[in-house]
Design an enzyme around this catalytic site. Structure first.
Site, mmCIF file in Angstrom:
data_model
loop_
_atom_site.group_PDB
_atom_site.id
_atom_site.type_symbol
_atom_site.label_atom_id
_atom_site.label_comp_id
_atom_site.label_asym_id
_atom_site.label_seq_id
_atom_site.Cartn_x
_atom_site.Cartn_y
_atom_site.Cartn_z
ATOM 1 C CE1 TYR A 172 1.143 -0.250 4.379
ATOM 2 C CE2 TYR A 172 0.124 1.909 4.339
ATOM 3 C CZ TYR A 172 0.932 0.996 4.959
ATOM 4 O OH TYR A 172 1.542 1.311 6.139
ATOM 5 C CE LYS A 230 3.310 3.223 3.161
ATOM 6 N NZ LYS A 230 3.459 3.262 4.616
ATOM 7 C CD GLU A 251 10.340 2.070 10.285
ATOM 8 O OE1 GLU A 251 10.238 3.015 9.496
ATOM 9 O OE2 GLU A 251 10.160 0.879 9.956
ATOM 10 C CG LEU A 281 8.496 2.433 4.542
ATOM 11 C CD1 LEU A 281 8.295 1.245 3.601
ATOM 12 C CD2 LEU A 281 7.172 3.114 4.806
HETATM 13 N N1 PDD Z 1 3.109 5.119 7.296
HETATM 14 N N2 PDD Z 1 7.791 3.865 8.725
HETATM 15 C C1 PDD Z 1 6.641 3.192 8.793
HETATM 16 C C2 PDD Z 1 6.616 1.881 9.516
HETATM 17 C C3 PDD Z 1 5.470 3.699 8.191
HETATM 18 O O1 PDD Z 1 4.322 2.995 8.241
HETATM 19 C C4 PDD Z 1 5.527 4.963 7.539
HETATM 20 C C5 PDD Z 1 4.330 5.555 6.865
HETATM 21 C C6 PDD Z 1 6.751 5.650 7.526
HETATM 22 C C7 PDD Z 1 6.893 6.982 6.853
HETATM 23 O O2 PDD Z 1 6.830 6.851 5.461
HETATM 24 P P1 PDD Z 1 6.377 8.062 4.538
HETATM 25 O O3 PDD Z 1 7.274 9.194 4.834
HETATM 26 O O4 PDD Z 1 6.540 7.534 3.175
HETATM 27 O O5 PDD Z 1 4.945 8.377 4.897
HETATM 28 C C8 PDD Z 1 7.869 5.059 8.103
HETATM 29 C C9 PDD Z 1 1.892 5.499 6.629
HETATM 30 C C10 PDD Z 1 1.686 6.969 6.569
HETATM 31 C C11 PDD Z 1 0.723 4.741 7.231
HETATM 32 O O6 PDD Z 1 0.856 3.529 7.351
HETATM 33 O O7 PDD Z 1 -0.322 5.331 7.512
#
Ligand code: PDD
Length: 292
Positions: A37, A151, A183, A207
């Site tokens: 996703y 992801k 993270e 991620l």
């Molecule tokens: N989550 N690390 C994890 C485990 C995440 O699920 C996310 C993002 C990030 C940050 O990634 P980005 O900068 O691409 O949003 C890091 C999304 C927003 C979610 O699951 O809702």
């Protein structure tokens, strides 16, 4: 309804006020979490960082051997149609999910499945108050698999950690794996020590966030030195600043960890400089020019 009425489902736009999408029981995303996703930001109805999100989506699919039955140009066209048909002009996110498809339940996947694709828009304001004040975070054990760079839909450890943190009065969970800070449950983490920005390297244990990469580029423009290195909880406790990044939270300061303040519990100057640089680059005018 929390989302905008018109959604993208299997290559078509559906008005959910007239018709609900139906998903097969043996859809592998439902049964195995077998899919990937993205969450993409919209500011004033305009996509933010769409290209890197799509690049990561295609990488995630490739890593788990999902072969899309549509081209990237088609997908971009559908996403623009989604915002246009909903006449969406404010701040929000697009949730986009691609799962492997429908097959009689079997751990072994077939290679000829048609992936199930859907996307919808959720209006979402920028968390301005939290960004100004900062949040409390709680440490949680990072019990996830070793391919956090994908992801994937499998978010149970993230869901449990985030819920546990919430119950302890924290707004984010900070994952710890073998005493190393990886993270957040839905974000990446940075600390500042002696004017140097530190974050976990983009390997298989995190991620590689799109906002993480964007903030690294902003840091470079602001001449803030960056080190992608491992660090532990003690380093965070002794840091000058700490913050999380993510599509929904932008640059979100962490003022307290497990109830104790970080550097007096104030939002620090490097965090503020990065927040300002981020904000200054937010699209303010609706762009009608398409990528394709
Ligand atoms: N989550 N690390 C994890 C485990 C995440 O699920 C996310 C993002 C990030 C940050 O990634 P980005 O900068 O691409 O949003 C890091 C999304 C927003 C979610 O699951 O809702």
């Amino acid at each position: 309804m929390s989302h905008e009425p018109i959604i993208l489902f299997e290559g078509k736009l559906i008005d959910t006020r007239e018709k609900q999408p139906s998903v097969a029981l043996e859809e592998r995303g439902l049964q195995f979490g077998d899919g990937v996703y993205e969450v993409i930001r919209l500011y004033n109805g305009t996509f933010h960082l769409l290209d890197p999100h799509l690049a990561r989506l295609y990488r995630s699919m490739e890593e788990i051997e999902i072969t899309p039955t549509f081209s990237k140009a088609e997908l971009i066209h559908w996403l623009y149609e989604l915002t246009e048909q909903n006449n969406f002009k404010t701040d929000g996110i697009i949730y986009l999910q691609i799962s492997r498809g429908v097959q009689p339940r079997n751990h072994i996947f077939s290679l000829d499945l048609t992936p199930t694709l859907y996307a919808y828009i959720v209006p979402k304001e920028r968390p301005v108050k939290l960004m100004a004040e900062g949040i409390h975070a709680c440490t949680e054990q990072d019990i996830r698999w070793l391919r956090c760079d994908v992801k994937s839909l499998n978010l149970l450890p993230n869901v449990l950690a985030r819920t546990n943190a919430e119950r302890k009065g924290c707004q984010e969970a900070l994952f710890i794996r073998k005493s190393i800070v990886t993270e957040g449950s839905l974000s990446n983490f940075f600390l500042v020590k002696n004017n140097i920005l530190y974050t976990h390297p983009a390997d298989h244990l995190i991620l590689n966030g799109i906002v993480r990469q964007y903030v690294l580029s902003l840091a470079s423009k602001l001449h803030i030195p960056v080190r992608e290195e491992l660090f532990g909880v003690r380093d965070v406790q002794l840091a000058d600043e700490g913050f999380f990044t993510g599509t929904t939270i932008e640059v979100l300061p962490m003022t307290h960890l497990d109830g104790s303040p970080i550097a007096g519990g104030h939002v620090g100057p490097i965090t503020k400089a990065l927040q300002k640089a981020f904000q200054d680059n937010i699209p303010i005018q609706e762009k009608r020019s398409r990528l394709v």
